[in-house]
Design a protein around this motif. Sequence first.
Motif, PDB file in Angstrom:
ATOM      1  N   CYS A 192      24.177 -42.443 116.140  1.00 30.25           N
ATOM      2  CA  CYS A 192      24.581 -42.256 117.540  1.00 30.25           C
ATOM      3  C   CYS A 192      23.500 -41.603 118.378  1.00 30.25           C
ATOM      4  O   CYS A 192      23.518 -41.722 119.619  1.00 30.25           O
ATOM      5  CB  CYS A 192      25.841 -41.383 117.606  1.00 30.25           C
ATOM      6  N   LEU A 193      22.575 -40.891 117.754  1.00 29.40           N
ATOM      7  CA  LEU A 193      21.618 -40.072 118.502  1.00 29.40           C
ATOM      8  C   LEU A 193      20.795 -40.861 119.523  1.00 29.40           C
ATOM      9  O   LEU A 193      20.538 -40.347 120.624  1.00 29.40           O
ATOM     10  CB  LEU A 193      20.693 -39.332 117.533  1.00 29.40           C
ATOM     11  N   PRO A 194      20.375 -42.104 119.222  1.00 27.62           N
ATOM     12  CA  PRO A 194      19.605 -42.850 120.235  1.00 27.62           C
ATOM     13  C   PRO A 194      20.422 -43.259 121.462  1.00 27.62           C
ATOM     14  O   PRO A 194      19.855 -43.808 122.410  1.00 27.62           O
ATOM     15  CB  PRO A 194      19.126 -44.094 119.465  1.00 27.62           C
ATOM     16  N   HIS A 195      21.724 -42.984 121.453  1.00 27.71           N
ATOM     17  CA  HIS A 195      22.601 -43.411 122.537  1.00 27.71           C
ATOM     18  C   HIS A 195      23.256 -42.224 123.232  1.00 27.71           C
ATOM     19  O   HIS A 195      24.281 -42.372 123.892  1.00 27.71           O
ATOM     20  CB  HIS A 195      23.644 -44.378 121.993  1.00 27.71           C
ATOM     21  N   LEU A 196      22.639 -41.044 123.088  1.00 29.41           N
ATOM     22  CA  LEU A 196      23.161 -39.822 123.698  1.00 29.41           C
ATOM     23  C   LEU A 196      22.181 -39.258 124.716  1.00 29.41           C
ATOM     24  O   LEU A 196      20.963 -39.322 124.527  1.00 29.41           O
ATOM     25  CB  LEU A 196      23.425 -38.758 122.624  1.00 29.41           C
ATOM     26  N   ASP A 197      22.728 -38.668 125.776  1.00 29.35           N
ATOM     27  CA  ASP A 197      21.929 -37.939 126.754  1.00 29.35           C
ATOM     28  C   ASP A 197      22.021 -36.435 126.530  1.00 29.35           C
ATOM     29  O   ASP A 197      21.077 -35.698 126.831  1.00 29.35           O
ATOM     30  CB  ASP A 197      22.411 -38.272 128.163  1.00 29.35           C
ATOM     31  N   ALA A 234      14.257 -35.073 118.327  1.00 30.24           N
ATOM     32  CA  ALA A 234      13.227 -36.056 117.988  1.00 30.24           C
ATOM     33  C   ALA A 234      13.822 -37.357 117.471  1.00 30.24           C
ATOM     34  O   ALA A 234      13.212 -38.425 117.602  1.00 30.24           O
ATOM     35  CB  ALA A 234      12.271 -35.465 116.944  1.00 30.24           C
ATOM     36  N   ALA A 235      15.017 -37.279 116.885  1.00 31.83           N
ATOM     37  CA  ALA A 235      15.653 -38.465 116.305  1.00 31.83           C
ATOM     38  C   ALA A 235      16.514 -39.226 117.295  1.00 31.83           C
ATOM     39  O   ALA A 235      17.065 -40.279 116.950  1.00 31.83           O
ATOM     40  CB  ALA A 235      16.510 -38.058 115.102  1.00 31.83           C
ATOM     41  N   ARG A 254      13.990 -31.997 126.188  1.00 26.48           N
ATOM     42  CA  ARG A 254      13.004 -33.050 125.936  1.00 26.48           C
ATOM     43  C   ARG A 254      11.627 -32.672 126.449  1.00 26.48           C
ATOM     44  O   ARG A 254      10.608 -33.082 125.871  1.00 26.48           O
ATOM     45  CB  ARG A 254      13.504 -34.342 126.602  1.00 26.48           C
ATOM     46  N   ASP A 255      11.557 -31.874 127.506  1.00 21.60           N
ATOM     47  CA  ASP A 255      10.264 -31.501 128.078  1.00 21.60           C
ATOM     48  C   ASP A 255       9.666 -30.254 127.434  1.00 21.60           C
ATOM     49  O   ASP A 255       8.730 -29.653 127.962  1.00 21.60           O
ATOM     50  CB  ASP A 255      10.374 -31.315 129.588  1.00 21.60           C
TER      51      ASP A 255
END
Length: 338
Positions: A192-197, A234-235, A254-255
């Motif tokens: 799910c991690l690539p689809h979370l903000d 990172a994932a 993220r920054d």
Amino acid sequence: MTRHGVLTGGTWCHDRNLMVDVWPAEDGRADVIAEESGGGGSACNLAVGIRTLDPALPVATMGLIGDDADGRFLLAFADRHGIDRTRLAVTREAATDYTLAFSTQSSGRRTHISAFGTSGLLTPEHFNFTQVTHRIFHLGLPGVHRIMDAPWQGEANGWVDTLKRARAAGLQTNLELVSIAPEANAALVRPCLPHLDLLVVNDHEIAGIAGIPTVQAGRTDVAACIAAAIAALAAGAMQVVAVHFPRGGVVVTRDGGLFVRGSVRVPQAQIAGANGAGDAFAAGFVYGMHERWPIEQALALGHAAAAASLRRLSTTDGLEPWRECLHLAASWGWHEDP
């Protein structure tokens, strides 16, 4: 489209909150010294929490409940808090979920015993994002929904499918977790991690996701929480990962931002039970993110909301509007070192 408000999805259950004097061994007994009935589950608790923090903010929900007394209780509960529940489906094929939520007076510990009915029938098809105008979508709970936990139409699980469609519809996404075995947590959540903000979790949950132990000898390791949050970041696609625990919380962005803050020094005499404190933290933090507050302010409100919630047995009854929560936190003071 100008997006405004919070949409929640997933678990709705009827909580029967019970304070007992001691937690008995098998074949033993304990006395119930207080009880409260209320809504429970990730979709319910965050929706009610956000509406309590800011009654002017539009909040809607999606999920599945039964056509029974518990289901009707939850519909009335949503109405009482001004939650748009037109997308909360009702079925006669299973009973509404309920939880016996025990708090033990002698130890301060909590124990949940749940009966899952409608959770087992929830599918991605119950989530229709057509004409949704909210900004943030809060979804849960992986690990207690049989069909959602399984592969779905080529995706790793139904959670991935739902999150992908929510983002495609223009929503920012957040996922709430539940206490299950770390390996099961990792298997369900990592896809799910690539689809979370956003990701707002506790110290045990981030450990499962990242594979990094975060609690040593009963005490949260703050450095390990930071490392685990960075690994999760990172994932995935999250812009923000927040990790909360009894003595404080950490946020990584993220920054490259890193924020650490101690929690509120809640007087022991004010604590009725810890059930729902994590959901209250999430409500405070997500509200701050929705309002585009600085991270430090959102983290402070998360802790303040969690502290306020500790005053009642139920998950949401201790909450107040956000200014009152912050005022209460200021009057009690803060832990300087988490």
